[in-house]
Scaffold this active site. Structure first.
Site, mmCIF file in Angstrom:
data_model
loop_
_atom_site.group_PDB
_atom_site.id
_atom_site.type_symbol
_atom_site.label_atom_id
_atom_site.label_comp_id
_atom_site.label_asym_id
_atom_site.label_seq_id
_atom_site.Cartn_x
_atom_site.Cartn_y
_atom_site.Cartn_z
ATOM 1 N N GLU A 1 -61.593 9.063 -9.418
ATOM 2 C CA GLU A 1 -60.513 8.882 -10.388
ATOM 3 C C GLU A 1 -59.781 7.566 -10.121
ATOM 4 O O GLU A 1 -59.829 7.042 -8.993
ATOM 5 C CB GLU A 1 -59.546 10.074 -10.240
ATOM 6 C CG GLU A 1 -58.366 10.046 -11.191
ATOM 7 C CD GLU A 1 -57.610 11.381 -11.230
ATOM 8 O OE1 GLU A 1 -57.899 12.273 -10.419
ATOM 9 O OE2 GLU A 1 -56.719 11.505 -12.095
ATOM 10 N N ASN B 1 -58.883 17.256 -19.595
ATOM 11 C CA ASN B 1 -58.836 17.730 -18.213
ATOM 12 C C ASN B 1 -57.558 18.521 -17.990
ATOM 13 O O ASN B 1 -56.474 18.071 -18.393
ATOM 14 C CB ASN B 1 -58.855 16.507 -17.269
ATOM 15 C CG ASN B 1 -58.518 16.874 -15.831
ATOM 16 O OD1 ASN B 1 -59.354 17.421 -15.122
ATOM 17 N ND2 ASN B 1 -57.298 16.574 -15.396
ATOM 18 N N GLU B 2 -57.661 19.655 -17.352
ATOM 19 C CA GLU B 2 -56.492 20.476 -17.007
ATOM 20 C C GLU B 2 -55.479 20.475 -18.155
ATOM 21 O O GLU B 2 -54.312 20.118 -17.985
ATOM 22 C CB GLU B 2 -55.849 20.005 -15.696
ATOM 23 C CG GLU B 2 -56.783 20.198 -14.514
ATOM 24 C CD GLU B 2 -56.110 20.101 -13.135
ATOM 25 O OE1 GLU B 2 -54.936 19.697 -13.042
ATOM 26 O OE2 GLU B 2 -56.776 20.438 -12.144
ATOM 27 N N TYR C 1 -58.658 24.310 -5.655
ATOM 28 C CA TYR C 1 -58.460 23.589 -4.398
ATOM 29 C C TYR C 1 -58.105 24.564 -3.285
ATOM 30 O O TYR C 1 -57.533 25.630 -3.535
ATOM 31 C CB TYR C 1 -57.340 22.550 -4.552
ATOM 32 C CG TYR C 1 -57.767 21.343 -5.369
ATOM 33 C CD1 TYR C 1 -58.516 20.329 -4.787
ATOM 34 C CD2 TYR C 1 -57.437 21.218 -6.715
ATOM 35 C CE1 TYR C 1 -58.920 19.222 -5.521
ATOM 36 C CE2 TYR C 1 -57.837 20.120 -7.458
ATOM 37 C CZ TYR C 1 -58.580 19.118 -6.857
ATOM 38 O OH TYR C 1 -58.988 18.021 -7.583
ATOM 39 N N GLU D 1 -63.802 20.117 -10.095
ATOM 40 C CA GLU D 1 -62.842 19.680 -9.062
ATOM 41 C C GLU D 1 -62.705 20.805 -8.053
ATOM 42 O O GLU D 1 -62.282 21.912 -8.409
ATOM 43 C CB GLU D 1 -61.466 19.356 -9.653
ATOM 44 C CG GLU D 1 -61.419 18.052 -10.406
ATOM 45 C CD GLU D 1 -60.016 17.633 -10.805
ATOM 46 O OE1 GLU D 1 -59.046 17.949 -10.087
ATOM 47 O OE2 GLU D 1 -59.895 16.999 -11.871
ATOM 48 N N GLN E 1 -62.319 14.090 -3.739
ATOM 49 C CA GLN E 1 -62.973 13.098 -4.570
ATOM 50 C C GLN E 1 -63.842 12.225 -3.674
ATOM 51 O O GLN E 1 -63.607 12.175 -2.471
ATOM 52 C CB GLN E 1 -61.955 12.249 -5.306
ATOM 53 C CG GLN E 1 -61.032 13.030 -6.227
ATOM 54 C CD GLN E 1 -60.193 12.146 -7.160
ATOM 55 O OE1 GLN E 1 -60.350 10.931 -7.221
ATOM 56 N NE2 GLN E 1 -59.267 12.776 -7.878
HETATM 57 O O1 AHR Z 1 -57.990 15.439 -7.909
HETATM 58 C C1 AHR Z 1 -56.628 15.186 -8.034
HETATM 59 C C2 AHR Z 1 -56.022 15.826 -9.259
HETATM 60 O O2 AHR Z 1 -56.074 17.213 -9.118
HETATM 61 C C3 AHR Z 1 -56.739 15.583 -10.568
HETATM 62 O O3 AHR Z 1 -56.347 14.392 -11.164
HETATM 63 C C4 AHR Z 1 -56.299 16.735 -11.397
HETATM 64 O O4 AHR Z 1 -57.242 17.081 -12.389
HETATM 65 C C5 AHR Z 1 -56.069 17.836 -10.393
HETATM 66 O O5 AHR Z 1 -54.866 18.458 -10.577
#
Ligand code: AHR
Length: 516
Positions: free
Chosen positions: A49, A196-197, A264, A320, A369
């Protein structure tokens, strides 16, 4: 359910779908003749990103840089990523994608607008890395682009024109503009993210509003000539099955190639995530316990998708995932720069095993990432580059790319700490086009070796070889000064006798065994 139980004896705890047994020995049955699904290589996808030094400094150094580069792209990073046979690269975000206006990133670089990256650190974005630079990067890597379009703050016209600019062969205003900018031929782009999101940074939408928007945007993301798009909807976070259900119900399947999933792993919580390098065994245990939740999440989300798409045509794209810690002391909090230890290698292996075992529905995954951001594979410091423990897991797991997944029946020994228990061992296996069997195992136990007895059914093998990733401690990590504190070496702690494979798995290690 990921792993099925093979013996009811001595079962004590049910955790993350895996029954844990008291004995130290882990038992596995490999049903080689029952393999049906392919492990898509796209499960080993990456994500870069416009965030911190993910792109600028990490990939793009510019054509005038003293760091060796090809048309502005770092040669060392490209060479490293080629080692892991990177199958696809997601770009330009993340949250950045829904603020990105692609036309700012084409044409002569000196004329491109300079602006503020409002989402990530408030730094200047000079747009020097744009569409042509990204597609050049993909060409240099031999990887497929996965572009995420701007649904949150862009327009249908803007997204539609980006697809036209990239993929239309023939006469059109966008094809003409592309040629004026130096690229006559169209590119091939399959993977297309439609936002995205969008429940959060991508527009704070409700699921039903977003699914209507998706229908509209996706309609105008055309297939030009032989270029066929896989349109990927901005999916849920974690176990939010309501978001998934609304999308699956409202979006016609002919428009929908995939639904993304983000999840995450934070050792603590969003306001105090915990350090990347300074943690005790209990915090490590908690990290693994939370990482194991990926299996439950995939089971839950797949169950919803199965209702609306029983033929499993729509991919679950975990685009992600990874460990998220506090930033390294003294670094910009908006840059999400964190170190990477043996703990990250162990949880990466665990997650990749989980994805492999769910490959009937999981068609893509992208760790967050690739470089200098969150659970990176590569860290750079000026002209220097470090390969992280996570990198070596990706290199080891290339054997699974596009291989036939072998279903496992599994009974793991347990890893117990302060009255809590999780499975100590986790595994996945596949058979490649040459008939070789590869099993990847992770011993999550911080201090105890595990013995694994594996019965192989439906095939026999005579010889084998192995590799291992480990380090002196869970906190071991690679730096410019000590680049191989965690890395890969040969492993011989296994025996193959008739159809029984026994493995002595050292504590806190990732092992790959190849049988021929
Ligand atoms: O990966 C960091 C961020 O985490 C991304 O930009 C977003 O999609 C997520 O919240």
């Amino acid at each position: 359910m990921l792993n099925r139980v093979i013996s009811a004896a001595a079962l004590v705890i049910l955790s993350a779908g895996i029954l844990i047994s008291q004995p130290r020995e882990t038992k596995i049955i490999l049903n080689v003749d029952q393999s049906r699904d392919t492990i898509s290589r796209h499960i080993y996808g990456q994500f870069s990103e416009h965030l911190g030094h993910g792109i600028y400094g990490g990939i793009w150094v510019g054509t005038e840089s003293s760091i060796p580069n090809t048309r502005g792209i770092r040669n060392d990073v490209v060479a490293a990523l080629k080692r892991i046979k990177i199958p696809n690269l997601r770009w330009p975000g993340g949250c950045f994608a829904d603020e990105y206006h692609w036309m700012d990133g084409i044409g002569p670089r000196e004329k491109r607008p300079r602006m503020v990256n409002t989402h990530w650190g408030g730094v200047v974005e000079d747009n020097s890395f744009g569409t042509h630079e990204f597609m050049d990067l993909c060409d240099q890597l031999g990887t497929e682009p996965y572009i995420c379009g701007n649904l949150g703050s862009g327009s249908v016209e803007e997204m539609s024109k980006w697809v036209e600019y990239l993929t239309l062969d023939g006469e059109s205003p966008m094809a003409k503009l592309r040629a004026q900018n130096g690229r006559e031929k169209p590119w091939k782009v399959r993977f297309w993210g439609v936002g995205n999101e969008n429940w959060g940074c991508g527009g704070s939408m409700t699921a039903s509003f977003y699914s209507d928007q998706f229908r509209r945007y996706a309609t105008y993301c055309r297939n030009y000539g032989s270029n066929k798009l896989v349109r990927i909807a901005g999916g849920p976070y974690g176990g939010d099955t309501q978001w998934m259900e609304t999308l699956m119900k409202n979006i016609p399947l002919n428009l929908l190639g995939g639904v993304s999933l983000h999840n995450y792993t934070l050792p603590r919580n969003w306001s105090d995530k915990g350090s990347a390098t300074s943690f005790d065994e209990e915090e490590y245990f908690t990290t693994v316990e939370k990482a194991l939740k990926m299996d439950d999440i995939l089971v839950q989300q797949s169950r919803v998708m199965d209702i609306y798409d029983p033929a499993k045509k729509v991919g679950l794209m975990v685009d992600e995932w990874g460990n998220w810690y506090d930033v390294e002391p003294g670094t910009n909090p908006g840059f999400l720069y964190q170190q990477n230890t043996l703990r990250d290698a162990l949880t990466a292996a665990l997650n990749l095993n989980i994805f492999n075992n769910h490959c009937d529905r999981v068609k893509m995954a992208n760790i967050a990432q690739t470089i200098n951001v969150l659970q990176s594979l590569i860290l750079t410091d000026g002209s220097k580059m470090v390969l992280t423990p996570t990198f070596f897991v990706y290199e080891m797991y290339t054997v699974h790319h596009d291989a036939a997944m072998i279903p496992l029946k599994f009974q793991s020994s347990s890893y117990e700490l302060k009255g809590r228990a999780i499975p100590a061992v986790h595994a996945s296996a596949s058979k490649d086009a040459q008939g070789r069997l590869h099993m990847t195992l992770v011993n999550l136990h911080a201090s105890k070796a595990q013995s694994v007895r594996c019965e192989i059914r439906g095939a026999s093998y005579r010889t084998g070889s192995g590799t291992i990733i480990s380090g002196a401690s869970l906190q071991s990590h690679n730096t410019v000064e000590t680049p191989a504190a965690v890395s890969t070496s040969a492993f011989s702690g296994f025996r193959i006798d008739e159809n029984v494979l026994t493995i002595d798995l050292p504590a806190k290690s990732v092992v790959m065994v190849e049988l021929k």
